[in-house]
Design a protein around this motif. Structure first.
Motif, PDB file in Angstrom:
ATOM      1  N   VAL A 137       0.844  -1.197   0.000  1.00 37.94           N
ATOM      2  CA  VAL A 137       0.000   0.000   0.000  1.00 37.94           C
ATOM      3  C   VAL A 137       0.878   1.244   0.000  1.00 37.94           C
ATOM      4  O   VAL A 137       2.057   1.208   0.386  1.00 37.94           O
ATOM      5  N   ASP A 138       0.291   2.344  -0.440  1.00 39.70           N
ATOM      6  CA  ASP A 138       1.015   3.613  -0.540  1.00 39.70           C
ATOM      7  C   ASP A 138       0.785   4.440   0.728  1.00 39.70           C
ATOM      8  O   ASP A 138       0.229   5.540   0.695  1.00 39.70           O
ATOM      9  N   ILE A 139       1.222   3.892   1.846  1.00 38.35           N
ATOM     10  CA  ILE A 139       1.115   4.569   3.147  1.00 38.35           C
ATOM     11  C   ILE A 139       2.522   4.606   3.748  1.00 38.35           C
ATOM     12  O   ILE A 139       3.043   3.591   4.238  1.00 38.35           O
ATOM     13  N   PRO A 140       3.194   5.761   3.707  1.00 36.00           N
ATOM     14  CA  PRO A 140       4.597   5.809   4.175  1.00 36.00           C
ATOM     15  C   PRO A 140       4.753   5.547   5.671  1.00 36.00           C
ATOM     16  O   PRO A 140       5.831   5.122   6.112  1.00 36.00           O
ATOM     17  N   GLU A 141       3.717   5.772   6.465  1.00 34.84           N
ATOM     18  CA  GLU A 141       3.843   5.557   7.917  1.00 34.84           C
ATOM     19  C   GLU A 141       4.027   4.088   8.257  1.00 34.84           C
ATOM     20  O   GLU A 141       4.632   3.753   9.292  1.00 34.84           O
ATOM     21  N   LEU A 142       3.510   3.194   7.394  1.00 40.19           N
ATOM     22  CA  LEU A 142       3.651   1.770   7.688  1.00 40.19           C
ATOM     23  C   LEU A 142       5.102   1.298   7.568  1.00 40.19           C
ATOM     24  O   LEU A 142       5.475   0.288   8.187  1.00 40.19           O
ATOM     25  N   ILE A 143       5.913   1.978   6.830  1.00 37.69           N
ATOM     26  CA  ILE A 143       7.321   1.588   6.710  1.00 37.69           C
ATOM     27  C   ILE A 143       8.040   1.795   8.041  1.00 37.69           C
ATOM     28  O   ILE A 143       8.832   0.950   8.496  1.00 37.69           O
ATOM     29  N   GLU A 144       7.762   2.906   8.705  1.00 37.74           N
ATOM     30  CA  GLU A 144       8.365   3.143  10.029  1.00 37.74           C
ATOM     31  C   GLU A 144       7.810   2.181  11.074  1.00 37.74           C
ATOM     32  O   GLU A 144       8.542   1.722  11.977  1.00 37.74           O
ATOM     33  N   VAL A 145       6.532   1.846  10.955  1.00 32.06           N
ATOM     34  CA  VAL A 145       5.939   0.872  11.891  1.00 32.06           C
ATOM     35  C   VAL A 145       6.611  -0.487  11.720  1.00 32.06           C
ATOM     36  O   VAL A 145       6.905  -1.190  12.710  1.00 32.06           O
ATOM     37  N   ARG A 146       6.877  -0.881  10.486  1.00 29.01           N
ATOM     38  CA  ARG A 146       7.559  -2.154  10.242  1.00 29.01           C
ATOM     39  C   ARG A 146       8.964  -2.149  10.853  1.00 29.01           C
ATOM     40  O   ARG A 146       9.404  -3.166  11.415  1.00 29.01           O
ATOM     41  N   LYS A 147       9.693  -1.044  10.768  1.00 38.80           N
ATOM     42  CA  LYS A 147      11.028  -0.969  11.364  1.00 38.80           C
ATOM     43  C   LYS A 147      10.963  -1.169  12.874  1.00 38.80           C
ATOM     44  O   LYS A 147      11.802  -1.875  13.461  1.00 38.80           O
ATOM     45  N   GLN A 148       9.979  -0.571  13.529  1.00 33.12           N
ATOM     46  CA  GLN A 148       9.859  -0.716  14.984  1.00 33.12           C
ATOM     47  C   GLN A 148       9.542  -2.146  15.382  1.00 33.12           C
ATOM     48  O   GLN A 148      10.094  -2.662  16.363  1.00 33.12           O
ATOM     49  N   PHE A 149       8.686  -2.817  14.623  1.00 28.73           N
ATOM     50  CA  PHE A 149       8.388  -4.220  14.924  1.00 28.73           C
ATOM     51  C   PHE A 149       9.601  -5.125  14.628  1.00 28.73           C
ATOM     52  O   PHE A 149       9.799  -6.137  15.311  1.00 28.73           O
TER      53      PHE A 149
END
Length: 351
Positions: free
Chosen positions: A113-125
């Protein structure tokens, strides 16, 4: 744990909140575009003849956007759940069993998906639960990703039955009398929509010269089949030389010579001689000689003329003088022209 990174709860929660807002904005934008697509599909089906193949392509894009909006809503719910259970995630060394599918779905969808916030969420997990958990989520090992989200965000095209169902619903909603020209077969229901072959594209639609034949359903003329030479019996598989096609002699038009007029080099040949033309003299009427006027017997007038002539000679004047009434060319005075004067004048005009 990285030297300048690592899991930070105060950084994970704002990213989850912003992702929820981003999903809402993207869903509303796609919903507005979908309404416009539905009107365009209804317009295509209402044309005469209906542009069915183009409407099917637009319906497939509509189905994909509809599935994307549905997946956005599911991911939005997952982000809200993880934001509420952030304390549990922070104090757990491994991912809790009740949210394994939720965390794995967010990690898997971050690259689609084209949601840039999910990329940072993935890094934290990844910092929290390790690279092994991140790899399992990306590969969807043991089906830990939500099946509904995975199917809605899949790259597989929708089935032909689903596309036709959308078209029928759109035609009923906009009161368009449309029926599929080619009905679906039982074996094609679960298969993707076949590529267009152009049966809904009229011939010569721009000029309109063949519109009546298209409306009447006249089939397009087909090219005659190519007839190949059949080798004689017993020569199958043998080499058959291909004879060249005899050349057809095309008559070449012979140019017709154009006669030319020879030009003379002498200038005297084309010059006009003066003696070649005879100029006819115009007829001039010559009146007869006038008769002499009778002189009166009065001697008084004659004496007066003699006296006047004597005075003129004594004064030194020209005795002949130039009388205004003298029109002849002789030396005589008087207003009457003689025959000799007229003949002399005619001779001068003839020169």
């Amino acid at each position: 744990m990285p030297l300048f990174g690592g899991y930070k709860a105060n950084k994970l929660k704002p990213q989850l909140k912003m992702a929820v807002t981003r999903f809402t904005i993207a869903s509303n934008k796609k919903s507005a575009l979908m309404k416009q697509q539905i009107r365009e599909i209804a317009k295509l089906l209402a044309e005469d003849p209906p542009k069915e193949e183009k409407a099917r392509i637009k319906a497939e894009a509509l189905i994909r956007d509809d599935d994307t909006v549905e997946a956005y809503e599911l991911l939005q719910l997952s982000c809200e759940l993880l934001s509420e259970r952030l304390n549990l995630i922070t104090h757990s060394k491994e991912c809790p069993n009740d949210i394994i599918s939720t965390v794995a779905t967010i990690i898997w969808a971050s690259s689609i998906v084209d949601i840039p916030e999910l990329i940072e969420v993935r890094k934290q997990f990844r910092y929290k639960f390790g690279a092994a958990f991140d790899e399992r989520a990306m590969l969807n090992v043991d089906g830990i990703v939500n099946d509904r989200v995975a199917s809605k965000l899949s790259f597989q095209p929708p089935s032909a039955y689903k596309v036709q169902t959308y078209l029928e619903k759109i035609s009923d909603e906009h009161e368009v009398s449309w029926k599929p020209k080619i009905p679906l077969k039982a074996e094609d229901i679960a298969q993707p929509m076949p590529p267009p072959v152009g049966y809904s594209v009229p011939e010569n639609a721009a000029s309109g010269l063949n519109k009546k034949e298209y409306d009447a359903g006249a089939p397009a003329p087909s090219m005659p089949p190519t007839v190949l030479p059949v080798p004689p019996k017993g020569t199958e598989g043998a080499y058959v030389p291909v004879l060249p096609t005899p050349a057809v002699a095309i008559p070449v038009p012979v140019p017709v010579p154009v006669p030319t007029i020879p030009k003379s080099s002498k200038q005297d040949d084309v010059s006009v001689k003066k003696d070649d033309f005879v100029v006819e003299e115009p007829d001039i009427f010559v009146p007869p000689a006038p008769r002499s006027r009778p002189h009166s017997g009065n001697n008084t007038n004659n004496s007066n003329e003699v006296n006047n002539r004597d005075r003129t000679q004594s004064a030194g004047e020209n005795p002949k003088g130039n009388d205004d009434n003298d029109d002849d060319d002789d030396d005589k005075t008087g207003g009457d022209a003689t025959y000799d004067d007229l003949a002399m004048r005619f001779a001068m005009l003839s020169k």
